[in-house]
Design an enzyme around this catalytic site. Structure first.
Site, mmCIF file in Angstrom:
data_model
loop_
_atom_site.group_PDB
_atom_site.id
_atom_site.type_symbol
_atom_site.label_atom_id
_atom_site.label_comp_id
_atom_site.label_asym_id
_atom_site.label_seq_id
_atom_site.Cartn_x
_atom_site.Cartn_y
_atom_site.Cartn_z
ATOM 1 N N ARG A 179 7.764 -5.443 9.902
ATOM 2 C CA ARG A 179 8.356 -4.121 9.824
ATOM 3 C C ARG A 179 8.244 -3.452 11.182
ATOM 4 O O ARG A 179 7.482 -3.875 12.023
ATOM 5 C CB ARG A 179 7.644 -3.274 8.761
ATOM 6 C CG ARG A 179 7.617 -3.987 7.431
ATOM 7 C CD ARG A 179 6.995 -3.149 6.360
ATOM 8 N NE ARG A 179 7.001 -3.887 5.107
ATOM 9 C CZ ARG A 179 6.992 -3.335 3.916
ATOM 10 N NH1 ARG A 179 7.006 -2.043 3.811
ATOM 11 N NH2 ARG A 179 6.987 -4.073 2.827
ATOM 12 N N GLU A 229 0.818 -1.218 0.000
ATOM 13 C CA GLU A 229 0.000 0.000 0.000
ATOM 14 C C GLU A 229 0.844 1.256 0.000
ATOM 15 O O GLU A 229 0.475 2.259 -0.624
ATOM 16 C CB GLU A 229 -0.958 0.019 1.188
ATOM 17 C CG GLU A 229 -1.892 1.235 1.167
ATOM 18 C CD GLU A 229 -3.110 1.102 2.058
ATOM 19 O OE1 GLU A 229 -3.763 2.127 2.313
ATOM 20 O OE2 GLU A 229 -3.404 -0.026 2.488
#
Length: 293
Positions: A125, A88
């Site tokens: 992440r 995204e």
């Protein structure tokens, strides 16, 4: 390419076609296609709730200079549209550049598989807030009907780390939002759990923000709120060893160091010190926390 952890959740296999006709019309799952950006919609299961405009701008500059190195991953939706599975931030950066198309790989995935990939990709992440991370853990537990221990094994984390994050979801919405907005830290939020009562938590939250309390001060204040009749007694100060058989300059130096450390502690920084007297030298150990309390 899907994240390696996807295999641990059974997300690597392409669903079987319902009939031979569908199999003939199926595409190469590894083929990179140029898809209209306008036809792509965000992943409804995206765990990330905050996207940094500054980081998107930095990524856009990188894409402008070097192009798209890694394609995004999408799945087909209704009316010729597509839903994002992974990538995204790249999609948003491409939009800001005014690109009409973006390199993408089309995958056939169910809602559960799509949600799992989005969660797993983000969990690997460090940009996720602790609240977003905890929400992702909860969704994975529910979707795959796992125990906390089983989830921890699949993600390569400890069971206690998973449990500690999940406990934060029991906090009132106002406290969770304060963590998301970075008005308080995760350690502040954990300390608030001890109050249990929502009204007390929200009152203490306001005190932390208004008075700029660090974690240690917050814990002391919470202890008072839990038992106002018995205020927490200050911990006895560790006696400093007397310096014997040293020069006047040495004593002055040590007194100067001690005074400086007391000034630092007065600012609210939780500094730990330890003094040891050896035959040939005098040792002072200072521990300063890396993270701001």
């Amino acid at each position: 390419m899907l994240h390696p952890f996807s295999r641990l959740f059974g997300l690597g296999d392409k669903p079987e076609p319902e009939n031979r006709e569908q199999e003939k019309e199926s595409y190469n799952p590894d083929e990179v296609l140029q898809i209209s950006i306008a036809k792509i919609h965000p992943n409804r299961f995206q765990p990330r709730t905050v996207f940094s405009a500054e980081k998107i701008a930095e990524l856009a500059q990188t894409l402008h200079t070097h192009g798209m190195i890694q394609p995004i991953v999408v799945r087909e939706a209704e009316d010729g549209e597509y839903e994002l599975i992974a990538g995204e931030r790249r999609w948003r950066a491409s939009q800001s550049l005014g690109w009409e198309t973006i390199p993408a790989i089309i995958r056939e995935m169910t809602n559960t598989q799509t949600a799992s990939v989005a969660l797993i990709e983000n969990l690997q992440r460090e940009e996720l807030s602790v609240i977003e991370e905890a929400t992702a853990y909860r969704k994975l537990l529910e979707m795959h009907e796992l125990t906390q221990e089983a989830l921890a094994q699949r993600l390569g984390k400890s069971q206690s780390a998973i449990a500690n994050k999940l406990r934060l979801l029991k906090l009132p919405e106002s406290v969770q939002q304060a963590v998301l907005d970075k008005n308080i830290t995760e350690r502040h939020a954990r300390a608030l759990i001890a109050l249990k009562d929502t009204e007390k938590m929200e009152k203490m939250l306001q005190e932390i923000i208004d008075d700029g309390l660090n974690v240690k001060q917050t814990e002391e204040r919470i202890a008072e709120m839990k038992d106002p009749k018995e205020k927490k007694k200050p911990a006895p100060k560790k006696k400093k060893p007397k310096i014997k058989g040293v020069s006047k300059d040495m004593r002055i130096a040590m007194n100067t160091i001690r005074q400086s450390l007391d000034m630092v502690k007065d600012t609210g920084l939780d500094v730990e010190t330890d003094e040891e007297d050896y035959d040939d030298y005098y040792q002072v150990t200072i521990k300063i926390p890396k993270n701001k309390q």
